[in-house]
Design an enzyme around this catalytic site. Structure first.
Site, PDB file in Angstrom:
ATOM      1  N   ALA A   1      -9.367   1.677   5.336  1.00  0.00           N
ATOM      2  CA  ALA A   1     -10.821   1.815   4.874  1.00  0.00           C
ATOM      3  C   ALA A   1     -11.328   2.825   3.916  1.00  0.00           C
ATOM      4  O   ALA A   1      -9.925   3.005   2.849  1.00  0.00           O
ATOM      5  CB  ALA A   1     -10.827   2.907   5.878  1.00  0.00           C
TER       6      ALA A   1
ATOM      7  N   GLU B   1      -6.010  -4.740  10.165  1.00  0.00           N
ATOM      8  CA  GLU B   1      -6.574  -4.996  10.757  1.00  0.00           C
ATOM      9  C   GLU B   1      -7.663  -6.321   9.748  1.00  0.00           C
ATOM     10  O   GLU B   1      -7.504  -6.990  11.172  1.00  0.00           O
ATOM     11  CB  GLU B   1      -7.136  -3.760  11.296  1.00  0.00           C
ATOM     12  CG  GLU B   1      -6.818  -2.823  11.829  1.00  0.00           C
ATOM     13  CD  GLU B   1      -7.270  -1.339  12.205  1.00  0.00           C
ATOM     14  OE1 GLU B   1      -7.704  -0.804  11.550  1.00  0.00           O
ATOM     15  OE2 GLU B   1      -7.365  -1.088  12.985  1.00  0.00           O
TER      16      GLU B   1
HETATM   17  C1  3H9 Z   1      -7.797   2.904   7.521  1.00  0.00           C
HETATM   18  O1  3H9 Z   1      -7.446   2.194   7.473  1.00  0.00           O
HETATM   19  C2  3H9 Z   1      -8.679   2.941   9.311  1.00  0.00           C
HETATM   20  C3  3H9 Z   1      -8.606   1.813   9.644  1.00  0.00           C
HETATM   21  O2  3H9 Z   1      -8.046   2.124  10.917  1.00  0.00           O
HETATM   22  C4  3H9 Z   1     -11.181   1.569  10.167  1.00  0.00           C
HETATM   23  C5  3H9 Z   1     -11.193   2.157  11.059  1.00  0.00           C
HETATM   24  C6  3H9 Z   1     -12.738   2.120  11.436  1.00  0.00           C
HETATM   25  N1  3H9 Z   1      -9.931   4.797   0.125  1.00  0.00           N
HETATM   26  O3  3H9 Z   1      -1.822   5.759  -4.389  1.00  0.00           O
HETATM   27  P1  3H9 Z   1      -2.541   6.125  -5.357  1.00  0.00           P
HETATM   28  C7  3H9 Z   1      -7.052   6.023  -4.147  1.00  0.00           C
HETATM   29  S1  3H9 Z   1      -7.702   4.867   7.023  1.00  0.00           S
HETATM   30  C8  3H9 Z   1     -10.005   5.610  -1.101  1.00  0.00           C
HETATM   31  O4  3H9 Z   1      -1.861   6.404  -6.187  1.00  0.00           O
HETATM   32  P2  3H9 Z   1      -0.451   3.606  -5.440  1.00  0.00           P
HETATM   33  C9  3H9 Z   1      -6.031   7.149  -4.020  1.00  0.00           C
HETATM   34  O5  3H9 Z   1      -6.648   8.296  -4.027  1.00  0.00           O
HETATM   35  C10 3H9 Z   1      -6.602   3.861   5.494  1.00  0.00           C
HETATM   36  N2  3H9 Z   1      -9.508   5.331  -1.804  1.00  0.00           N
HETATM   37  O6  3H9 Z   1      -1.578   4.337  -5.842  1.00  0.00           O
HETATM   38  C11 3H9 Z   1      -6.414   6.995  -6.236  1.00  0.00           C
HETATM   39  O7  3H9 Z   1      -7.220   7.480  -6.599  1.00  0.00           O
HETATM   40  P3  3H9 Z   1      -6.985   8.358  -8.302  1.00  0.00           P
HETATM   41  C12 3H9 Z   1      -5.255   3.228   5.716  1.00  0.00           C
HETATM   42  C13 3H9 Z   1      -8.204   5.103  -2.559  1.00  0.00           C
HETATM   43  O8  3H9 Z   1       0.188   2.360  -5.719  1.00  0.00           O
HETATM   44  C14 3H9 Z   1      -5.764   5.069  -6.090  1.00  0.00           C
HETATM   45  O9  3H9 Z   1      -6.324   4.973  -5.039  1.00  0.00           O
HETATM   46  N3  3H9 Z   1      -4.975   2.883   4.731  1.00  0.00           N
HETATM   47  C15 3H9 Z   1      -7.414   4.503  -0.985  1.00  0.00           C
HETATM   48  O10 3H9 Z   1       0.772   4.669  -5.683  1.00  0.00           O
HETATM   49  C16 3H9 Z   1      -4.448   5.012  -5.996  1.00  0.00           C
HETATM   50  O11 3H9 Z   1      -3.830   5.107  -4.920  1.00  0.00           O
HETATM   51  C17 3H9 Z   1      -3.878   4.011   4.310  1.00  0.00           C
HETATM   52  O12 3H9 Z   1      -3.555   4.585   4.198  1.00  0.00           O
HETATM   53  C18 3H9 Z   1      -8.321   4.628   0.334  1.00  0.00           C
HETATM   54  N4  3H9 Z   1      -8.065   3.907   1.559  1.00  0.00           N
HETATM   55  O13 3H9 Z   1      -0.151   3.188  -3.907  1.00  0.00           O
HETATM   56  C19 3H9 Z   1      -3.263   3.712   2.499  1.00  0.00           C
HETATM   57  N5  3H9 Z   1      -6.226   4.668  -1.093  1.00  0.00           N
HETATM   58  O14 3H9 Z   1      -6.306   7.317  -8.697  1.00  0.00           O
HETATM   59  C20 3H9 Z   1      -3.221   4.493   1.439  1.00  0.00           C
HETATM   60  C21 3H9 Z   1      -5.972   4.764  -2.435  1.00  0.00           C
HETATM   61  O15 3H9 Z   1      -8.692   8.664  -8.153  1.00  0.00           O
HETATM   62  N6  3H9 Z   1      -3.228   4.492   0.239  1.00  0.00           N
HETATM   63  N7  3H9 Z   1      -7.267   5.098  -2.645  1.00  0.00           N
HETATM   64  O16 3H9 Z   1      -6.301   9.464  -7.534  1.00  0.00           O
HETATM   65  C22 3H9 Z   1      -1.861   4.555  -0.018  1.00  0.00           C
HETATM   66  O17 3H9 Z   1      -1.426   4.357   0.412  1.00  0.00           O
HETATM   67  C23 3H9 Z   1      -1.254   4.078  -1.778  1.00  0.00           C
HETATM   68  O18 3H9 Z   1      -2.421   4.435  -2.235  1.00  0.00           O
HETATM   69  C24 3H9 Z   1      -1.164   2.774  -1.688  1.00  0.00           C
HETATM   70  C25 3H9 Z   1      -1.250   2.311  -3.511  1.00  0.00           C
HETATM   71  C26 3H9 Z   1       0.193   2.045  -1.804  1.00  0.00           C
HETATM   72  C27 3H9 Z   1      -2.383   1.941  -1.378  1.00  0.00           C
END
Ligand code: 3H9
Length: 694
Positions: free
Chosen positions: A66, A108
């Site tokens: 999300a 999901e």
């Molecule tokens: C969810 O899904 C709820 C559901 O059940 C639905 C409910 C209805 N959203 O980490 P990085 C940004 S909850 C917005 O440095 P990497 C991050 O802030 C979500 N922004 O890269 C950063 O911005 P900036 C469940 C996001 O390559 C940029 O992307 N999912 C999101 O080291 C790069 O991120 C998670 O918890 C997001 N979801 O790692 C996954 N994700 O460049 C969360 C990232 O401005 N994300 N950003 O600083 C991660 O674990 C890592 O970002 C990922 C990439 C592994 C994907």
């Protein structure tokens, strides 16, 4: 190609309709992405030229979840559950093509497809628990229907992803695709259509739930087994309850139960704190006066001076990242001992089944030992990890300056000394930086990076990138005594020592901080780290601490000697209160003329935490830390501050700065000027602001 929304397009490729999400950086499920996927499915179903559908993503990853930036804002249609329902009820098979990370809402979404294929490097998981919530779009209902209840419990409550190979083994991925993913997914979709394979709706698959239905104890067993790990957290329990719902309720009811439990968490303080922390961690990577495009130095080899506990631990990080390390000691004996410890650490991990022998052999093959500093002449970075003595460090840096190639970074792991002064011992202070690892250095995630007045932007940017490469979370700070973390910790330590003189039991001080969420209290922690460490530092600085000194004079150095602030039975790490220590405390209080009294838990907590917050305000004022949120990152990753409280600065905002300020004035009246609120704290209170507003 047809644009469905700004972020999603649709294209018929032969008999397969391909929906492509393209929403950098991580294809998060913003409103435009959700609407695009739903519109794409509808377009493909209506397109007579195709009989199967592929959902793929452009860029570095499949949908990473999300869009967290939308949390807390009014919901916008379509909801993710509706999008997933549209996919699941598609009359043509839908295949998810996964690369990078399919996380949270991303997985999901994939679970709403009839089939999933992935490249070998892909990872899939439901990390919502790490954001203080639970999968809220059917993840808790569909995952157990695919992988079984036990595996779903593990994946959802840990939030840890699994690799494509394992996902294939447990049935979460139908095929691992070598080569081009979209082509592979199209071929797979064609095959599904040609063979008339069923449109697998996971919501209707109940076989994998049968075992848990027969054995409902599975949930309580899981709770008991993980009680320590889940201590203090609200989200894991709701995850478990939601999975119980999957087993005990029909799918639509289960989905409702999941929504209730999701909302309960979403409005809570823990979720807000953990989501705040997610962005804080990423913000800490950015240094305002170091541009994003600053050129980096290639770090392909590293040198470490000192093969003691810290040096060895630091070396392990580099080895695990595939960077060859030369480690230097003054004598062959010390070198052999240091390398022996690294080897036995890895061997222990192998014997626990958490590392393969092959990986261990690879790491060890990247390690070279030497007793000659000259062997560091070609490395790209040197990290000095010898004992804390300025003269010796300056001598080593003077030598490194002559030996190391131009352009090599010279870093010190000092936790107390002036890095500016160390830099001045070289002819290249702009290449000198502090890299303060935390013990055990191969385990603790924090890397406090210390910039001097002269450290160059290139060196800072390189060290921030390097931290990520070796699995650390960096925060850049300036030079001062103790830097950010230890400077604040010292304030807590002073109060803990004072509280026991005033009448608090040391086990009560420890209990209050443990219950707050720290892994252990200050006295148990000192016993673990070794009380002699602080004793030596105090001796070097010519300061005394009556109880701590008396304990060390008796040789009670902590767990390693069987006695410290507590007594430890042979072979046990369980602290037991010891009457001898109580006597020492009572005597020290008498000598200091203190009338002992009962101290409440509330006072213990405030007196331990508020001085840290006050010190942090000074640190911010002095510009030692860039942002309040950087301090939170330091405390969560370096000192075990409970992540569900966001860090000390976030906690202070939650309590309210005015309340803290008023309590500080009360303590000042009772205990003196050390309780004077920092000017920044006072200013924020007067302006009605919080640290978040800085
Ligand atoms: C969810 O899904 C709820 C559901 O059940 C639905 C409910 C209805 N959203 O980490 P990085 C940004 S909850 C917005 O440095 P990497 C991050 O802030 C979500 N922004 O890269 C950063 O911005 P900036 C469940 C996001 O390559 C940029 O992307 N999912 C999101 O080291 C790069 O991120 C998670 O918890 C997001 N979801 O790692 C996954 N994700 O460049 C969360 C990232 O401005 N994300 N950003 O600083 C991660 O674990 C890592 O970002 C990922 C990439 C592994 C994907």
């Amino acid at each position: 190609m047809t644009a469905i929304t700004d972020f999603v397009s649709y294209e018929a490729r032969g008999t397969v309709g391909v929906i492509t999400v393209d929403s950098p950086p991580v294809n998060a499920l913003s409103q435009g992405v959700r609407a695009g996927i739903q519109g794409g499915i509808k377009a493909a179903v209506a397109d007579d030229s195709v009989n199967a559908i592929v959902l793929a993503c452009a860029g570095r990853t499949f949908i990473a979840g999300a869009d967290i930036t939308e949390f807390g804002k009014p919901p916008q249609e379509p909801g993710l559950n509706d999008v997933i329902a549209t996919m699941e009820s598609s009359t043509k098979p839908v295949v998810a093509a996964i690369h990078g990370t399919a996380l949270g809402g991303g997985l999901e979404t994939a679970l709403g497809c009839h089939y999933r294929v992935a490249v070998p490097s892909a990872k899939v998981g439901l990390p919502e628990v790490k954001l203080g919530i639970l999968p809220g779009a059917g993840g808790t209902q569909r995952l157990p229907r695919v992988v079984g209840v036990q595996k779903a419990l593990e994946m959802i409550t840990s939030g840890n992803p699994i690799g494509a190979k394992e996902a294939h083994k447990v049935g979460l991925v139908d095929q691992v695709v070598e080569g081009d993913l979209t082509e592979g997914a199209i071929a797979f979709a064609k095959k599904v259509a040609a063979e008339g394979r069923p449109l697998v709706k996971i919501s209707e698959q109940n076989d994998k739930l049968a075992e848990a239905k027969k054995n409902p104890a599975i949930f309580d067993d899981f709770r008991k087994k993980n009680a320590r790990k889940f201590r203090g957290f609200e989200a894991p329990e709701n995850c478990i309850k939601a999975i119980e719902g999957a087993v005990n309720l029909p799918f639509p009811e289960g989905l409702k139960r999941e929504r209730e439990l999701f909302m309960e968490l979403m409005v809570g303080e823990q979720a807000k704190a953990q989501q705040y922390f997610f962005f804080s961690e990423r913000l800490a990577n950015k240094i305002p006066d170091v541009p994003k495009d600053t050129p980096l130095i290639d770090i392909n080899t590293a040198g470490i001076v000192g093969a003691g506990t810290m040096g060895g631990g630091i070396a392990m990080n580099f080895l695990q990242a595939g960077i060859p390390v030369t480690i230097v000691e003054t004598s062959q004996e010390a070198l052999d001992k240091g390398i022996g410890i690294i080897k036995s650490n890895y061997a222990a991990t192998v014997s626990k089944g958490r590392l393969s022998q092959e990986a261990m052999d690879k790491y060890m093959s990247l390690l070279t030992g030497s007793t000659n500093l000259e062997d560091l002449k070609d490395v790209d970075i040197v990290i000095e990890a010898i004992f804390e003595n300025m003269d010796v460090k300056k001598e080593v840096f003077g030598k490194l300056d002559k030996i190391c190639k131009q352009g090599a970074i010279l870093a010190t792991n000092t936790s107390t000394l002036d890095v500016d002064e160390i830099g001045e011992a070289t002819s290249r202070p702009e290449y000198v930086i502090g890299l303060h690892f935390f013990s055990p250095a191969n385990v603790m995630r924090l890397l406090e990076e210390v910039r001097t007045k002269k450290t160059s932007p290139t060196v800072m940017a390189t060290c921030m990138a390097l931290a990520k490469k070796i699995g650390k979370v960096p925060a850049m700070v300036g030079v001062c005594d103790g830097f950010v973390g230890n400077r604040m910790l010292a304030k807590r330590g002073e109060q803990a020592s004072q509280l026991i003189l005033e009448g608090a039991k040391l086990e009560d001080v420890d209990r209050v901080l443990y219950d707050f969420g720290f892994p252990m209290g200050p006295f148990a922690m000192s016993d673990l780290a070794g009380n002699d460490v602080g004793w030596r530092i105090r001796q070097g600085r010519g300061v005394t601490s009556p109880v701590a000194d008396a304990i060390c004079e008796l040789g009670r150095f902590g767990q390693k000697t069987g006695d410290g602030y507590y007594h430890y039975e042979k072979g046990s790490r369980t602290p037991q209160p010891d009457p001898i220590v109580e006597e020492i405390i009572v005597k020290a209080a008498r000598d200091a003329g203190i009338n002992r009294r009962e101290v409440s838990d509330e006072e213990i907590l405030k007196r331990c935490i508020y001085p840290m917050i006050n010190e942090a305000a000074k640190i911010l004022e002095e510009g030692i830390a860039t942002r309040a949120s950087d301090i939170d990152v330091i405390w969560v990753y370096g000192y075990g501050w409970p992540i569900y409280r966001g860090g000390p600065m976030r906690y202070a905002d939650h309590i309210g700065l005015e309340n803290i300020y008023n309590d500080m004035l009360k303590f000042k009246a009772e205990h003196g000027d050390e309780w004077t609120p920092a000017p920044l704290l006072e200013k924020l209170v007067k302006e009605g602001k919080g640290f978040k507003d800085l």
